[in-house]
Design an enzyme around this catalytic site. Structure first.
Site, PDB file in Angstrom:
ATOM      1  N   LYS A 161       0.849  -1.189   0.000  1.00 24.57           N
ATOM      2  CA  LYS A 161       0.000   0.000   0.000  1.00 24.57           C
ATOM      3  C   LYS A 161       0.881   1.233   0.000  1.00 24.57           C
ATOM      4  O   LYS A 161       1.872   1.296   0.749  1.00 24.57           O
ATOM      5  CB  LYS A 161      -0.906   0.012   1.233  1.00 24.57           C
ATOM      6  CG  LYS A 161      -2.185   0.819   1.066  1.00 24.57           C
ATOM      7  CD  LYS A 161      -3.162   0.128   0.123  1.00 24.57           C
ATOM      8  CE  LYS A 161      -4.547   0.774   0.191  1.00 24.57           C
ATOM      9  NZ  LYS A 161      -5.508   0.096  -0.689  1.00 24.57           N
TER      10      LYS A 161
ATOM     11  N   THR B  38      -4.192  -5.452   0.301  1.00 26.67           N
ATOM     12  CA  THR B  38      -3.555  -4.141   0.494  1.00 26.67           C
ATOM     13  C   THR B  38      -4.413  -3.250   1.388  1.00 26.67           C
ATOM     14  O   THR B  38      -3.888  -2.383   2.091  1.00 26.67           O
ATOM     15  CB  THR B  38      -3.297  -3.445  -0.849  1.00 26.67           C
ATOM     16  OG1 THR B  38      -4.527  -3.166  -1.509  1.00 26.67           O
ATOM     17  CG2 THR B  38      -2.433  -4.318  -1.749  1.00 26.67           C
ATOM     18  N   ASP B  39      -5.734  -3.460   1.384  1.00 28.16           N
ATOM     19  CA  ASP B  39      -6.597  -2.716   2.291  1.00 28.16           C
ATOM     20  C   ASP B  39      -6.250  -3.041   3.748  1.00 28.16           C
ATOM     21  O   ASP B  39      -6.262  -2.165   4.618  1.00 28.16           O
ATOM     22  CB  ASP B  39      -8.059  -3.051   2.003  1.00 28.16           C
ATOM     23  CG  ASP B  39      -9.028  -2.173   2.779  1.00 28.16           C
ATOM     24  OD1 ASP B  39      -9.114  -0.980   2.455  1.00 28.16           O
ATOM     25  OD2 ASP B  39      -9.684  -2.688   3.703  1.00 28.16           O
TER      26      ASP B  39
ATOM     27  N   ARG C  81      28.661  34.737  -7.258  1.00 31.06           N
ATOM     28  CA  ARG C  81      27.351  34.366  -7.789  1.00 31.06           C
ATOM     29  C   ARG C  81      26.441  33.944  -6.644  1.00 31.06           C
ATOM     30  O   ARG C  81      26.895  33.647  -5.535  1.00 31.06           O
ATOM     31  CB  ARG C  81      27.475  33.213  -8.788  1.00 31.06           C
ATOM     32  CG  ARG C  81      27.982  31.922  -8.152  1.00 31.06           C
ATOM     33  CD  ARG C  81      27.909  30.734  -9.088  1.00 31.06           C
ATOM     34  NE  ARG C  81      28.404  29.514  -8.442  1.00 31.06           N
ATOM     35  CZ  ARG C  81      28.302  28.291  -8.949  1.00 31.06           C
ATOM     36  NH1 ARG C  81      27.719  28.123 -10.123  1.00 31.06           N
ATOM     37  NH2 ARG C  81      28.783  27.235  -8.304  1.00 31.06           N
TER      38      ARG C  81
ATOM     39  N   GLN D 227      30.474  21.053  -6.205  1.00 36.45           N
ATOM     40  CA  GLN D 227      31.169  19.811  -5.859  1.00 36.45           C
ATOM     41  C   GLN D 227      31.964  19.973  -4.562  1.00 36.45           C
ATOM     42  O   GLN D 227      31.951  19.087  -3.695  1.00 36.45           O
ATOM     43  CB  GLN D 227      32.109  19.393  -6.996  1.00 36.45           C
ATOM     44  CG  GLN D 227      31.384  18.865  -8.242  1.00 36.45           C
ATOM     45  CD  GLN D 227      31.001  19.956  -9.220  1.00 36.45           C
ATOM     46  OE1 GLN D 227      30.884  21.136  -8.845  1.00 36.45           O
ATOM     47  NE2 GLN D 227      30.789  19.591 -10.478  1.00 36.45           N
TER      48      GLN D 227
ATOM     49  N   ASN E 115      21.277  22.573  -9.301  1.00 37.40           N
ATOM     50  CA  ASN E 115      21.752  23.958  -9.250  1.00 37.40           C
ATOM     51  C   ASN E 115      20.613  24.891  -9.653  1.00 37.40           C
ATOM     52  O   ASN E 115      20.232  24.949 -10.823  1.00 37.40           O
ATOM     53  CB  ASN E 115      22.954  24.130 -10.195  1.00 37.40           C
ATOM     54  CG  ASN E 115      23.785  25.338  -9.837  1.00 37.40           C
ATOM     55  OD1 ASN E 115      23.296  26.251  -9.167  1.00 37.40           O
ATOM     56  ND2 ASN E 115      25.032  25.351 -10.276  1.00 37.40           N
TER      57      ASN E 115
ATOM     58  N   HIS F  50      19.583  28.072 -10.694  1.00 37.49           N
ATOM     59  CA  HIS F  50      20.271  29.238 -11.225  1.00 37.49           C
ATOM     60  C   HIS F  50      19.507  30.535 -10.933  1.00 37.49           C
ATOM     61  O   HIS F  50      18.289  30.606 -11.066  1.00 37.49           O
ATOM     62  CB  HIS F  50      20.452  29.105 -12.743  1.00 37.49           C
ATOM     63  CG  HIS F  50      21.258  27.915 -13.137  1.00 37.49           C
ATOM     64  ND1 HIS F  50      22.594  27.792 -12.854  1.00 37.49           N
ATOM     65  CD2 HIS F  50      20.907  26.783 -13.799  1.00 37.49           C
ATOM     66  CE1 HIS F  50      23.045  26.640 -13.323  1.00 37.49           C
ATOM     67  NE2 HIS F  50      22.037  26.006 -13.900  1.00 37.49           N
TER      68      HIS F  50
END
Length: 463
Positions: free
Chosen positions: A195, A240-241, A357, A400, A426, A428
């Site tokens: 689930k 699954t229930d 930057r 890096q 990244n 920008h």
């Protein structure tokens, strides 16, 4: 329901064609008259395509009117028995005529959300869905813009029209024998089931000062499931229930600390109680919350959601476990003390060198452990604080280099961690050219770019 052959349909008068196909587009028989003029049709699919095209050729007002002609799913018209024959049959096919009061309430809330956001009903081809997938698609489509939702609704109307058209056409049995398809030898490979997207929220009320856990849980079980796949034998399979219900039930007394510890608790249960289950995996996305401040003090029971998420994956056989924890959606940025220069250049390079930057990224991190029973929540908090401490404390010549320094600091501060992986998209921020307006831009106005971005990823490990 009367069916006609394709030859008969192509020979009908326009009025009889319109009468035969009047219910294809909900409460909108005028479209059948438009489709009638396109005859002859080569097959039922061509007629269905003509109805879908007619629905899209209307003005925006006509398109929205067509969408509004459809009833709410399990709405007032359904409960009052006022649906068209076609809609009643379709809603019944998905079990919407056999709902509990709680399920009717769920559909009422869904319909209300759609009308509030789009002023439209939620239209979906229910014959291609069950109750669970109807809600799953609705949750996704509630994120649409109004224009996107009109497009989605028209697509679904085309699917509805196709099935209604094919219901009205007699399909003669094929005269040619179906060629035998040569059998191939296959075997079942790795498989699991369980689930997903179980939304679990727990309030700890044992003290006047409350705590909360807000988690999305996914459980996948592995084991001897071959009979279910190969011969359709569901003997001893956990539904699954049941998996969903178990997660909520075990959280009552079993979710007392970290999601990692709760994951081990869930896996033990499913391996012990599932007759065919031998392994399981529990995946968590925990939303983090902080206390609101009132009168300068942290409030006892009022919270505000924070940005980063606590992620975790726990897998095992009920006796031994593998645990991986992580951080997701941590958006960090510094406006200076970062650069990118001295890199390789060739004929396709346009990016200039820069020593100043904006550096921005959305951190995704995950780590593994050296010990079996660490304090998972404490380790997560120390990793998070380390990222906040180290990211601003150095000049970054590259993402890096920052990745390496962050990993080094985490391993130094958290002796329980064996290795850590980072993924840094990244984000920008491009200096906007105001000079074309006769204005200078001394590094203050930027365009936060959504175009293709660099991604820096890597593990930092103990040597």
């Amino acid at each position: 329901m009367t069916t006609l052959s394709l030859d008969q349909i192509n020979l009908l008068s326009d009025a009889d064609f319109q009468a035969h196909f009047a219910g294809v587009l909900e409460h909108s028989p005028q479209y059948a008259a438009q489709v009638a003029r396109g005859r002859p049709y080569r097959d039922g699919e061509a007629i269905a395509a003509a109805f879908a095209a007619a629905a899209r050729q209307g003005t925006p007002e006509e398109q929205r009117a067509l969408i509004r002609a459809h009833p709410d799913l399990a709405g007032k018209a359904a409960r009052a028995g006022d649906l068209t024959r076609e809609s009643a049959h379709e809603q019944a096919s998905a079990g919407l005529n056999r709902l509990t009061d709680a399920e009717y309430a769920e559909f009422h809330a869904l319909n209300a959300a759609y009308h509030e956001k789009f002023a439209l009903p939620y239209v979906v081809c229910v014959r291609e869905h069950d109750k669970a997938s109807i809600f799953e698609q609705a949750r996704r489509r509630l994120g649409h813009t109004p224009e996107q939702e009109v497009e989605a609704a028209l697509h679904e109307i085309g699917r509805i029209a196709r099935l209604r058209v094919l219901d009205l056409i007699h399909q003669p049995p094929t005269l040619s024998p179906i060629p035998e398809v040569p059998m191939v030898k296959v075997r079942l490979g790795d498989n699991n089931y369980g689930k997903a997207d179980v939304r679990l929220f727990k309030v700890f009320r044992d003290q006047p000062r409350h705590d909360i856990k807000d988690v999305q849980v996914r459980v996948a079980m592995q084991g001897d499931f071959e009979a279910a796949h190969v011969s359709g034998d569901n003997t001893d399979l956990v539904a699954t229930d049941t998996v969903r219900n178990t997660i909520y039930a075990l959280a009552r007394d079993g979710l007392t600390g970290s999601v990692e510890a709760f994951g081990k608790h869930l896996i033990r249960h499913f391996v012990e109680r599932g007759p065919r289950v031998t392994h399981a995996r529990a995946t968590f996305v925990e939303h983090t919350w902080d206390r609101m401040r009132s009168g300068g003090e942290a409030h006892d029971h009022a919270f505000v959601r924070q940005m980063p998420k606590h992620t975790a994956t726990v897998s095992g056989d009920g006796h031994t476990f593998t645990v991986e924890s992580g951080i997701d959606e941590l958006y960090i940025l510094k406006t200076t003390q970062s650069g990118w220069e001295g890199f390789h250049r060739d004929q396709f390079t346009t990016l200039p060198d820069t020593s100043d930057r904006i550096l921005a990224t959305t951190v995704t991190a995950r780590w593994t452990y050296r010990t079996d029973t660490p304090d998972y929540d404490d380790v997560w908090a120390r990793v998070y604080q380390t990222l906040l401490d180290v990211f601003p404390d150095h000049y970054s010549p590259s993402m890096q280099r920052t990745l390496y320094l962050l990993g080094e600091a985490v391993l130094a501060r958290c002796g329980e961690i064996d290795r850590i992986h980072f993924s840094f998209p990244n984000r920008h921020h491009i200096l906007y050219p105001l000079d074309r307006f006769g204005m200078d831009n001394p590094g203050v106005i930027f365009h936060a770019d959504a175009e293709p971005y660099g991604v820096i990823e890597g593990w930092v490990e103990r040597a």
